[in-house]
Scaffold this active site. Structure first.
Site, PDB file in Angstrom:
ATOM      1  CG  PHE A 103      26.725 -69.989 -52.318  1.00 17.79           C
ATOM      2  CD1 PHE A 103      26.667 -69.180 -51.192  1.00 17.79           C
ATOM      3  CD2 PHE A 103      27.805 -70.847 -52.468  1.00 17.79           C
ATOM      4  CE1 PHE A 103      27.678 -69.222 -50.243  1.00 17.79           C
ATOM      5  CE2 PHE A 103      28.823 -70.891 -51.526  1.00 17.79           C
ATOM      6  CZ  PHE A 103      28.750 -70.077 -50.407  1.00 17.79           C
ATOM      7  CG  ASP A 104      27.685 -73.290 -56.623  1.00 15.15           C
ATOM      8  OD1 ASP A 104      28.115 -73.176 -55.461  1.00 15.15           O
ATOM      9  OD2 ASP A 104      27.104 -74.298 -57.045  1.00 15.15           O
ATOM     10  CG  ASP A 111      29.340 -90.254 -29.203  1.00 12.41           C
ATOM     11  OD1 ASP A 111      30.458 -89.982 -28.721  1.00 12.41           O
ATOM     12  OD2 ASP A 111      28.930 -91.405 -29.362  1.00 12.41           O
ATOM     13  CB  CYS A 134      40.272-114.305 -51.310  1.00 13.51           C
ATOM     14  SG  CYS A 134      40.467-115.530 -52.624  1.00 13.51           S
ATOM     15  CB  CYS A 172      38.681-120.219 -54.010  1.00  9.80           C
ATOM     16  SG  CYS A 172      39.790-118.906 -53.485  1.00  9.80           S
ATOM     17  CB  CYS A 206      37.692-116.328 -55.375  1.00 10.17           C
ATOM     18  SG  CYS A 206      36.953-116.397 -53.758  1.00 10.17           S
ATOM     19  CE  LYS A 249      28.994 -78.004 -20.251  1.00 11.22           C
ATOM     20  NZ  LYS A 249      29.246 -77.429 -21.571  1.00 11.22           N
ATOM     21  CB  CYS A 257      39.719-117.987 -49.897  1.00 11.76           C
ATOM     22  SG  CYS A 257      38.077-117.599 -50.505  1.00 11.76           S
ATOM     23  CD  GLU A 287      25.946 -76.991 -22.486  1.00 13.23           C
ATOM     24  OE1 GLU A 287      26.834 -77.581 -23.122  1.00 13.23           O
ATOM     25  OE2 GLU A 287      26.157 -76.012 -21.758  1.00 13.23           O
ATOM     26  CE1 TYR A 294      32.445 -78.255 -24.636  1.00 10.70           C
ATOM     27  CE2 TYR A 294      31.635 -79.536 -26.469  1.00 10.70           C
ATOM     28  CZ  TYR A 294      32.611 -79.275 -25.546  1.00 10.70           C
ATOM     29  OH  TYR A 294      33.747 -80.019 -25.530  1.00 10.70           O
ATOM     30  CE  LYS A 351      30.029 -86.745 -22.330  1.00 15.89           C
ATOM     31  NZ  LYS A 351      30.714 -87.502 -23.370  1.00 15.89           N
ATOM     32  CE  LYS A 406      29.848 -90.787 -21.189  1.00 17.51           C
ATOM     33  NZ  LYS A 406      30.830 -91.583 -21.777  1.00 17.51           N
TER      34      LYS A 406
HETATM   35  P1  AMP Z   1      34.423 -87.838 -21.822  1.00 18.01           P
HETATM   36  O1  AMP Z   1      35.142 -87.972 -23.135  1.00 18.01           O
HETATM   37  O2  AMP Z   1      33.440 -88.928 -21.567  1.00 18.01           O
HETATM   38  O3  AMP Z   1      35.347 -87.545 -20.705  1.00 18.01           O
HETATM   39  O4  AMP Z   1      33.505 -86.547 -21.981  1.00 18.01           O
HETATM   40  C1  AMP Z   1      34.064 -85.293 -22.173  1.00 18.01           C
HETATM   41  C2  AMP Z   1      33.840 -84.858 -23.565  1.00 18.01           C
HETATM   42  O5  AMP Z   1      32.464 -84.678 -23.856  1.00 18.01           O
HETATM   43  C3  AMP Z   1      34.415 -83.508 -23.820  1.00 18.01           C
HETATM   44  O6  AMP Z   1      35.755 -83.596 -24.214  1.00 18.01           O
HETATM   45  C4  AMP Z   1      33.577 -82.948 -24.906  1.00 18.01           C
HETATM   46  O7  AMP Z   1      34.255 -83.064 -26.142  1.00 18.01           O
HETATM   47  C5  AMP Z   1      32.352 -83.827 -24.969  1.00 18.01           C
HETATM   48  N1  AMP Z   1      31.102 -83.065 -24.970  1.00 18.01           N
HETATM   49  C6  AMP Z   1      30.062 -83.276 -25.807  1.00 18.01           C
HETATM   50  N2  AMP Z   1      29.059 -82.429 -25.588  1.00 18.01           N
HETATM   51  C7  AMP Z   1      29.455 -81.605 -24.587  1.00 18.01           C
HETATM   52  C8  AMP Z   1      28.846 -80.494 -23.917  1.00 18.01           C
HETATM   53  N3  AMP Z   1      27.615 -80.073 -24.225  1.00 18.01           N
HETATM   54  N4  AMP Z   1      29.550 -79.907 -22.947  1.00 18.01           N
HETATM   55  C9  AMP Z   1      30.798 -80.342 -22.610  1.00 18.01           C
HETATM   56  N5  AMP Z   1      31.421 -81.360 -23.196  1.00 18.01           N
HETATM   57  C10 AMP Z   1      30.767 -82.015 -24.183  1.00 18.01           C
HETATM   58 ZN    ZN Z   2      38.669-117.032 -52.587  1.00 17.78          ZN
END
Ligand code: AMP
Ligand code: ZN
Length: 663
Positions: free
Chosen positions: A34-35, A114, A420, A405, A426, A284, A402, A110, A221, A112, A308
């Site tokens: 690839f490289d 983070d 510090c 020291c 120290c 959804k 500190c 789906e 998503y 969620k 949640k």
């Molecule tokens: P909240 O920030 O708690 O209002 O949640 C909304 C945020 O959840 C959205 O802005 C999305 O970025 C995020 N999110 C993560 N996974 C999903 C998903 N599968 N569908 C929709 N939103 C999602």
């Molecule tokens: Zn110190």
């Protein structure tokens, strides 16, 4: 084939390989190949600037610097989601839906993710622009940074609409997060707190090549846009996948709210096995026509609901706050708690991060505090139960000196941490530096551990690494638990560290931002500490992989009296402060670009020697086998799973002899 055709062909090939590797997780060529292709394309593109393409695979390494992120309106608002925390919340939501639409309702469930939300516009199959959510109506243009995320296609495949927006979440998987933190810690930097903040922080970095180095991913998503011809949310996911996006396979389309609840129940447990953090499930309504009928509230769609998960959380008493001094002088406040069980482990301490955090939480000694374990490795305090506060509890006053020291602390502009400044005097800083110097990846001094270092410092026997070489058996014997034998071993270990190669001594010096890898690069490039000490910031920055931050730090180190004194003493004791003649004579580029795994027991050379040989010939030693590995050098007793994995991935397995012959 003309060069022009070759450029187009290489771009297509590389795109396919990127997709195989980062989206499908099933690479079909080695990293090395690839490289080579990528380099070839880079060379051709530099010869034909008129054929440049902002979406070429060569653009993935970043380079663009954004000083100010432009604010841009979203074509369609990015809404938030309504949250639910219980089964009954969800059942209520279902009955509201049933009242509002006709006919049966199915749901897409789906994960969620983070991270940081992102909305990306594609035009004619090419990535056009990426915007953060911002306030929902307008977000920041972070296109240059987002383009470096390898799992996100710059050019689409298949039958895509001419113009559309796709939404998703930019996340940092645990593995990459941990690797980044490991590196930061070894360079004396503060570790990042959690993957989510790191992901969103990364999007706002000015230097996109720094973003390119972060193992971010983009999980998609939903598709927005008219004339997409899509009728169902689940179809959204399938289509996006076909066009080349990374869409996790966990999503499910189900026919009843009971099945939704099952999905939630399953993932509440199974989420700990995912490679990235999720904080819930998003449900959804599947039919997009029904979605239109349901519409939006002021804040969120009526057709979607987030469930949640509860972050595990407990309440306990804050007994006292202590302050730790790191080897760079950085102060970290630590909450010492009444022991309590949380997510399967007993927690006694939690990080309070810095003075601002204490101020924000207004946490006071004696308070009942809520402790939570999220994506972080160390638990954190998220709040105070004010109803339980003692009337007499006094506001926490951050230390101004500190704790060790007593030097007044300083705080540099724009930094959250107090320091510090008494670098030389120290004790915890002195101890931390020597502990780093003797650590396994640095001078690896046998017979000397971290606690003994602390003891030696406390006894006034050593103040820096060079003092180790003046220690004598008679100095050591009066110390607690130091018998003749252990004293001899310690001295012997110290003496043999004089053979440790230059790059490890350089790493051991603890120059800020100079981790193991950077030390190797610098040693190889400058060959002697003398040459390195004379390099200007510009010289340093011109070295491959050395950025301005490192360059400045190295430059400053060699302009500091204490470092110069330390170095000249180390030199006088015979430490290796240049590459050995032998290394210089044996350096080749035979293995440049190769990643090599070493496993098993060897007969002719030791494992360490083998590793040294690989590096001397330009190769890189890696610990685990992946599709990126070039060779497995197998001694006797090689791990069966390693061998199996190498065979499965079609990686060449070399015997010790075959490898030695090769070089
Ligand atoms: P909240 O920030 O708690 O209002 O949640 C909304 C945020 O959840 C959205 O802005 C999305 O970025 C995020 N999110 C993560 N996974 C999903 C998903 N599968 N569908 C929709 N939103 C999602
Ligand atoms: Zn110190």
């Amino acid at each position: 084939m003309s060069d022009r055709e070759l450029i187009f062909q290489l771009r297509n090939e590389l795109r396919k390989h990127n997709h195989n590797y980062y989206v499908l997780d099933t690479p079909t060529i080695s990293d090395f190949e690839f490289d080579i292709k990528l380099k070839k394309l880079q060379v051709l593109e530099s010869q034909y600037p008129e054929l440049s393409d902002p979406n070429s695979p060569t653009m993935r390494v970043g380079g663009a610097v954004t000083k100010n992120f432009q604010t841009v309106f979203h074509a369609q608002r990015m809404y938030s989601l309504d949250n639910s925390y219980s089964k009954s919340d969800l059942l209520d939501w279902e009955s509201r839906i049933k009242r509002a639409v006709d006919g049966p309702v199915s749901y897409t469930c789906e994960l969620k993710y983070d991270g940081a939300s992102i909305s990306i516009t594609y035009k004619n199959g090419c990535l056009f622009r990426a915007l953060t959510r911002g306030d929902g109506n307008k977000g920041d243009d972070v296109t240059a940074n987002v383009k470096t995320i390898k799992s996100l296609p710059l050019v689409l495949q298949g039958d895509f609409p001419e113009s559309f927006e796709i939404r998703g979440e930019i996340i940092l998987p645990f593995k990459g997060f941990k690797a980044m933190n490991k590196q930061r810690i070894s360079q004396g930097e503060e570790p990042f707190k959690n993957p989510r903040n790191t992901a969103s922080g990364s999007l706002k970095l000015q230097d996109s090549s720094e973003v390119a180095r972060r193992p971010l991913e983009c999980l998609l998503y939903s598709i927005e846009g008219e004339n997409t011809g899509i009728k169902y949310q689940y179809e959204n996911l399938e289509k996006a996948r076909m066009w080349g996006f990374k869409v996790p396979e966990e999503a499910q389309c189900v026919d009843s709210i009971e099945a939704v609840l099952k999905f939630i129940e399953y993932w509440d447990k199974a989420r700990c096995d995912l490679p990235y953090e999720i904080d819930g499930i998003v449900v959804k309504v599947n039919d997009l026509q029904q979605q239109v009928e349901l519409g939006y509230t002021a804040k969120a769609p009526r057709w979607a609901m987030a469930y949640k998960f509860k972050a595990e959380q407990v309440s306990t008493k804050l007994n006292y706050i202590s302050y730790q001094v790191g080897r760079t002088g950085a102060i970290t406040p630590v909450a010492n708690l009444e022991a309590v069980e949380l997510a399967g482990t007993v927690v006694k301490r939690a990080s309070l991060h810095n003075a601002d955090q204490i101020l924000k939480l207004d946490v006071r000694v004696g308070d009942a505090v809520f402790v939570e374990k999220g994506g972080e490795i160390i638990p954190k305090i998220i709040g105070v139960d004010l109803s339980k506060r003692n009337l007499g509890a006094s506001k926490t006053k951050y230390i101004s000196e500190c704790p060790d020291c007593k030097t007044p602390l300083i705080r540099k502009d724009g930094e959250a941490q107090h320091y510090c400044p008494n670098t030389i005097g120290c004790p915890p800083q002195i101890i931390g530096r020597i502990q780093h110097y003797i650590s396994r990846k640095a001078l690896d001094i046998e017979g000397l551990g971290g606690e003994t270092v602390a003891m030696l410092v406390a006894a006034g026997l050593i103040k820096d690494a060079a003092d180790l070489y003046t220690l004598q058996i008679k100095d050591l014997l009066p110390l607690e638990r130091m018998a003749q034998k252990s004293a001899e071993n310690l001295i012997k270990g110290v003496q043999s560290s004089k053979q440790i190669p230059f790059e490890r001594v350089l790493f051991g010096l603890g120059i800020r931002y100079v981790g193991e890898t950077v030390a190797k690069i610098l040693a190889k490039h400058y060959k002697t500490v003398h040459a390195l000490s004379e390099a200007s910031v510009e010289d340093l920055e011109a070295v491959d992989e050395i950025g301005i931050k490192i360059a400045k730090s190295v430059y400053a180190f060699f302009r500091n009296d204490a470092s110069i004194r330390l170095l000249s003493r180390l030199y006088s004791y015979g430490l290796q402060l240049s590459l050995s003649e032998e290394v210089l004579a044996n350096q080749t580029t035979l293995l440049t670009g190769h990643r090599i795994v070493v496993s098993g027991v060897f007969e002719q050379v030791s494992r360490n020697e083998l590793k040294r040989l690989i590096e001397a010939n330009g190769g890189k030693v890696v610990s685990s086998i992946s599709s990126k590995t070039s060779y497995l050098i197998a001694g006797s007793n090689v791990g069966p799973s390693k061998r199996q994995k190498a065979e499965n991935l079609g990686i060449t397995i070399l015997t010790e002899q075959a490898f030695l012959d090769k070089i």
